[in-house]
Design an enzyme around this catalytic site. Sequence first.
Site, PDB file in Angstrom:
ATOM      1  N   CYS A 123      11.746  -3.277 -25.501  1.00  0.00           N
ATOM      2  CA  CYS A 123      10.878  -4.101 -26.452  1.00  0.00           C
ATOM      3  C   CYS A 123       9.766  -4.324 -25.862  1.00  0.00           C
ATOM      4  O   CYS A 123       9.090  -3.186 -25.673  1.00  0.00           O
ATOM      5  CB  CYS A 123      11.777  -5.437 -26.855  1.00  0.00           C
ATOM      6  SG  CYS A 123      12.218  -6.346 -25.403  1.00  0.00           S
ATOM      7  N   ARG A 153      14.482  -8.898 -25.563  1.00  0.00           N
ATOM      8  CA  ARG A 153      15.148  -8.628 -26.968  1.00  0.00           C
ATOM      9  C   ARG A 153      15.919  -7.442 -27.130  1.00  0.00           C
ATOM     10  O   ARG A 153      16.902  -7.302 -27.735  1.00  0.00           O
ATOM     11  CB  ARG A 153      13.740  -8.457 -27.959  1.00  0.00           C
ATOM     12  CG  ARG A 153      12.998  -9.775 -28.518  1.00  0.00           C
ATOM     13  CD  ARG A 153      12.105  -9.334 -29.277  1.00  0.00           C
ATOM     14  NE  ARG A 153      10.935  -8.936 -28.662  1.00  0.00           N
ATOM     15  CZ  ARG A 153       9.579  -8.391 -28.964  1.00  0.00           C
ATOM     16  NH1 ARG A 153       9.502  -8.787 -30.506  1.00  0.00           N
ATOM     17  NH2 ARG A 153       8.648  -8.135 -28.450  1.00  0.00           N
TER      18      ARG A 153
END
Lengths: 279, 104
Positions: free
Chosen positions: A233, A238
């Site tokens: 990410c 994430r």
Amino acid sequence: MSRSDVLVDADWVEAHLDDPGLVLVEVDEDVSAYDKGHIRGAVKIDWKTELQDPVRRDFVDKTGFEQLLSDKGIANDDLVILYGGNNNWFAAYAYWYFKLYGHEKVRLLDGGRKKWELDSRELVTDVPQRPKTEYKAKEQNLAIRAFRDEVVDAIGTKNLIDVRSPDEFTGKLLAPAHLPQEQAQRPGHVPTARNIPWSKAANDDGTFKSDEELRKLYTEAGVDLSKPVIAYCRIGERSSHTWFALHELLGLPDVKNYDGSWTEYGSLVGVPIELGEAK
Amino acid sequence: MTTQGCAAPAQTAHLPATVDLSNEAVIQGKVVTRDGAPVSSAYARLLDSTGEFTAEVVTGDEGVFRFFAADGDWTIRVLAAGGVSVDTTVTAKTGQVAAVEVAI
């Protein structure tokens, strides 16, 4: 391995809060959330000041991790339940990090802090005192951590999953939209990466989607589940969430999180970058 | 100096002094009750023009949320305890603060 070995729901946590050998840990980048109220008995880990090396861009080393967990009062055989804000991004990152250093028993609270709050469950401000332990970590398990050269080598050969929002993937945005956009690195994505935002693996309340929904999501987006996967990410939290979905929930054997992610890749000299939609 | 993470900064009513508005398409809003009282600790989600999730923040003490978006149309979805989920649309433009108030 079943889902309940890695993920617990809020009812389960309420029922087991006082179990001996169970430690709840809230993980956030901004720990003011913990200070305002947290699940009873939970200790906090500060993603920024406690999990990152203060000088180099890297994690705290094995000794540092041992010191941290010893100070938090976490023992090697404790069952650690992680939860946090931002839809469990930092808790999923910590989960991956605990696995990196070989902690055996660790689970995520499904939905994290958000689901707990939306359910109006109890939050307290009392900070628990836990006696110090003598925690022993293992060497990093690099089977779950990818470095930049592996990512370049994976172009066109392994599944690359970019879990940022579509506008970050195409290059329209450089950071998630709750952050100012001025950044040093180039916009875009790693060529051949599929854009499957982390959020597609979660429901609005932050809980993970079912295994069937997850399998359908990744398959329909062009991921060959029989091949190795590298997820990335912007800075790797994430993508820890997606690593959790693929490696822990779906049980794929070879899934790595590239924690250098776009802030590293987008700053490298000479590597290929693709702009716009996935090709 | 440690790596800047991805967590949302404090959601205050005033733009942080470090932000250069001429380069940002800001969407700023406030979540209030039907009586106009600010709602803190609600969740504001930013969805793009296709309905795809883009970002999420928790409202601050004044009920404030803020996004740094790009030019175009966006949807704000506010979630709060009691099963509340309210959608509002807003258009962002670089150099401006698009203001929105969401009553729940």
